[in-house]
Design a protein around this motif. Structure first.
Motif, PDB file in Angstrom:
ATOM      1  N   UNK A   1       0.815  -1.216   0.000  1.00 34.68           N
ATOM      2  CA  UNK A   1       0.000   0.000   0.000  1.00 34.68           C
ATOM      3  C   UNK A   1       0.854   1.274   0.000  1.00 34.68           C
ATOM      4  N   UNK A   2       2.056   1.187  -0.566  1.00 36.28           N
ATOM      5  CA  UNK A   2       2.970   2.328  -0.641  1.00 36.28           C
ATOM      6  C   UNK A   2       2.247   3.532  -1.245  1.00 36.28           C
ATOM      7  N   UNK A   3       2.386   4.678  -0.592  1.00 40.28           N
ATOM      8  CA  UNK A   3       1.711   5.886  -1.053  1.00 40.28           C
ATOM      9  C   UNK A   3       2.443   6.561  -2.216  1.00 40.28           C
ATOM     10  N   UNK A   4       3.766   6.501  -2.217  1.00 37.82           N
ATOM     11  CA  UNK A   4       4.552   7.166  -3.251  1.00 37.82           C
ATOM     12  C   UNK A   4       4.464   6.375  -4.556  1.00 37.82           C
ATOM     13  N   UNK A   5       3.917   6.992  -5.615  1.00 38.91           N
ATOM     14  CA  UNK A   5       3.763   6.262  -6.881  1.00 38.91           C
ATOM     15  C   UNK A   5       5.099   5.810  -7.477  1.00 38.91           C
ATOM     16  N   UNK A   6       6.152   6.541  -7.214  1.00 43.23           N
ATOM     17  CA  UNK A   6       7.469   6.160  -7.718  1.00 43.23           C
ATOM     18  C   UNK A   6       7.900   4.814  -7.127  1.00 43.23           C
ATOM     19  N   UNK A   7       7.714   4.648  -5.835  1.00 42.39           N
ATOM     20  CA  UNK A   7       8.093   3.387  -5.193  1.00 42.39           C
ATOM     21  C   UNK A   7       7.115   2.263  -5.514  1.00 42.39           C
ATOM     22  N   UNK A   8       5.853   2.597  -5.738  1.00 45.64           N
ATOM     23  CA  UNK A   8       4.906   1.572  -6.195  1.00 45.64           C
ATOM     24  C   UNK A   8       5.353   1.024  -7.547  1.00 45.64           C
ATOM     25  N   UNK A   9       5.773   1.930  -8.436  1.00 48.46           N
ATOM     26  CA  UNK A   9       6.242   1.505  -9.759  1.00 48.46           C
ATOM     27  C   UNK A   9       7.505   0.668  -9.648  1.00 48.46           C
ATOM     28  N   UNK A  10       8.429   1.082  -8.786  1.00 51.27           N
ATOM     29  CA  UNK A  10       9.666   0.320  -8.581  1.00 51.27           C
ATOM     30  C   UNK A  10       9.323  -1.093  -8.120  1.00 51.27           C
ATOM     31  N   UNK A  11       8.390  -1.197  -7.195  1.00 46.58           N
ATOM     32  CA  UNK A  11       7.988  -2.524  -6.690  1.00 46.58           C
ATOM     33  C   UNK A  11       7.305  -3.338  -7.791  1.00 46.58           C
ATOM     34  N   UNK A  12       6.359  -2.701  -8.495  1.00 47.77           N
ATOM     35  CA  UNK A  12       5.614  -3.401  -9.547  1.00 47.77           C
ATOM     36  C   UNK A  12       6.533  -3.908 -10.653  1.00 47.77           C
ATOM     37  N   UNK A  13       7.511  -3.101 -11.027  1.00 47.31           N
ATOM     38  CA  UNK A  13       8.427  -3.482 -12.114  1.00 47.31           C
ATOM     39  C   UNK A  13       9.578  -4.355 -11.621  1.00 47.31           C
ATOM     40  N   UNK A  14       9.679  -4.515 -10.312  1.00 44.90           N
ATOM     41  CA  UNK A  14      10.765  -5.319  -9.766  1.00 44.90           C
ATOM     42  C   UNK A  14      12.137  -4.710 -10.012  1.00 44.90           C
ATOM     43  N   UNK A  15      12.191  -3.386 -10.030  1.00 46.44           N
ATOM     44  CA  UNK A  15      13.466  -2.709 -10.295  1.00 46.44           C
ATOM     45  C   UNK A  15      14.361  -2.781  -9.067  1.00 46.44           C
ATOM     46  N   UNK A  16      15.623  -3.071  -9.318  1.00 45.34           N
ATOM     47  CA  UNK A  16      16.578  -3.064  -8.224  1.00 45.34           C
ATOM     48  C   UNK A  16      17.966  -2.782  -8.782  1.00 45.34           C
ATOM     49  N   UNK A  17      18.830  -2.372  -7.892  1.00 44.32           N
ATOM     50  CA  UNK A  17      20.216  -2.145  -8.277  1.00 44.32           C
ATOM     51  C   UNK A  17      20.911  -3.489  -8.448  1.00 44.32           C
ATOM     52  N   UNK A  18      21.846  -3.540  -9.383  1.00 46.58           N
ATOM     53  CA  UNK A  18      22.654  -4.743  -9.512  1.00 46.58           C
ATOM     54  C   UNK A  18      23.519  -4.869  -8.255  1.00 46.58           C
ATOM     55  N   UNK A  19      24.109  -6.021  -8.073  1.00 47.24           N
ATOM     56  CA  UNK A  19      24.888  -6.313  -6.862  1.00 47.24           C
ATOM     57  C   UNK A  19      26.033  -5.327  -6.637  1.00 47.24           C
ATOM     58  N   UNK A  20      26.747  -4.978  -7.686  1.00 48.17           N
ATOM     59  CA  UNK A  20      27.900  -4.079  -7.570  1.00 48.17           C
ATOM     60  C   UNK A  20      27.459  -2.675  -7.181  1.00 48.17           C
ATOM     61  N   UNK A  21      26.494  -2.143  -7.905  1.00 45.81           N
ATOM     62  CA  UNK A  21      26.014  -0.788  -7.619  1.00 45.81           C
ATOM     63  C   UNK A  21      25.348  -0.729  -6.263  1.00 45.81           C
ATOM     64  N   UNK A  22      24.622  -1.762  -5.907  1.00 47.81           N
ATOM     65  CA  UNK A  22      23.963  -1.800  -4.607  1.00 47.81           C
ATOM     66  C   UNK A  22      24.987  -1.725  -3.475  1.00 47.81           C
ATOM     67  N   UNK A  23      26.059  -2.487  -3.601  1.00 47.87           N
ATOM     68  CA  UNK A  23      27.120  -2.464  -2.581  1.00 47.87           C
ATOM     69  C   UNK A  23      27.745  -1.073  -2.487  1.00 47.87           C
ATOM     70  N   UNK A  24      28.015  -0.474  -3.633  1.00 53.50           N
ATOM     71  CA  UNK A  24      28.607   0.868  -3.650  1.00 53.50           C
ATOM     72  C   UNK A  24      27.644   1.906  -3.075  1.00 53.50           C
ATOM     73  N   UNK A  25      26.395   1.805  -3.424  1.00 46.72           N
ATOM     74  CA  UNK A  25      25.408   2.804  -3.033  1.00 46.72           C
ATOM     75  C   UNK A  25      25.042   2.725  -1.557  1.00 46.72           C
ATOM     76  N   UNK A  26      24.789   1.540  -1.073  1.00 44.71           N
ATOM     77  CA  UNK A  26      24.178   1.373   0.239  1.00 44.71           C
ATOM     78  C   UNK A  26      25.088   1.731   1.409  1.00 44.71           C
ATOM     79  N   UNK A  27      26.223   1.098   1.513  1.00 40.72           N
ATOM     80  CA  UNK A  27      27.040   1.265   2.722  1.00 40.72           C
ATOM     81  C   UNK A  27      27.714   2.628   2.871  1.00 40.72           C
ATOM     82  N   UNK A  28      28.404   3.134   1.862  1.00 43.60           N
ATOM     83  CA  UNK A  28      29.091   4.421   2.075  1.00 43.60           C
ATOM     84  C   UNK A  28      28.145   5.556   2.454  1.00 43.60           C
TER      85      UNK A  28
END
Length: 170
Positions: A86-113
């Motif tokens: 029931x996400x209110x933000x349409x951007x995140x609803x779309x991300x969830x619906x499309x199954x969009x995610x960062x690849x493993x490398x970019x996710x590692x770089x993005x998340x921790x630092x």
């Protein structure tokens, strides 16, 4: 700080060699919900520091609220399956619906630092809100340290965006 570590340089080399890209919708979420608040925090902190003034506790509290929200956003981008149905933000609803995610490398770089810098800022600011007298401000020197972490996040996001943007064929 989101300064690049040797391990991170290897990730950037992989992004380049494997031509890894991030979906523009994810970058839209990152800049709308992380980049924009970082700019606001940067401007707020700089306003006081440029005038040689400490950062008032009320402003510091707004910084903490923004950081908490940014960490929530990073978690949604890191694990899009955790986005509520029931996400209110349409951007995140779309991300969830499309199954969009960062690849493993970019996710590692993005998340921790970025989380590390946000945690530093949160701790530095939180000390003056939770452990100080009512109305105590953040001293200018501590404000400069906070600003350093804000700037590294901004630089890091720009470098990561450039590295993962769609490359035009030559």
């Amino acid at each position: 700080m989101a300064n690049i570590l040797p391990k991170d340089e290897e990730f950037f080399k992989r992004i380049e060699s494997e031509r890894i890209q991030v979906d523009p919708l994810l970058w839209n979420a990152i800049y709308q919900h992380i980049g924009d608040p970082i700019i606001v925090i940067n401007l707020t902190v700089r306003y006081y520091l440029d005038n040689g003034e400490p950062i008032p506790q009320a402003e510091a509290n707004k910084v903490l609220i923004s950081i908490k929200r940014m960490v929530e956003i990073i978690n949604k981008i890191h694990k899009p399956e955790s986005i509520a149905a029931d996400e209110k933000d349409p951007l995140f609803r779309t991300i969830k619906e499309k199954g969009l995610k960062l690849d493993e490398v970019t996710d590692e770089l993005f998340t921790q630092p970025i989380k590390n810098d946000l945690n530093f800022i949160s701790i530095a600011v939180g000390m003056y809100i939770y452990f100080s007298k009512e109305g105590q401000s953040i001293p200018v020197e501590d404000g400069r340290n906070i600003l350093d972490h804000i700037r590294t996040i901004m630089s890091f996001l720009d470098r990561l965006r450039i590295a993962t943007s769609k490359k035009e064929a030559y």
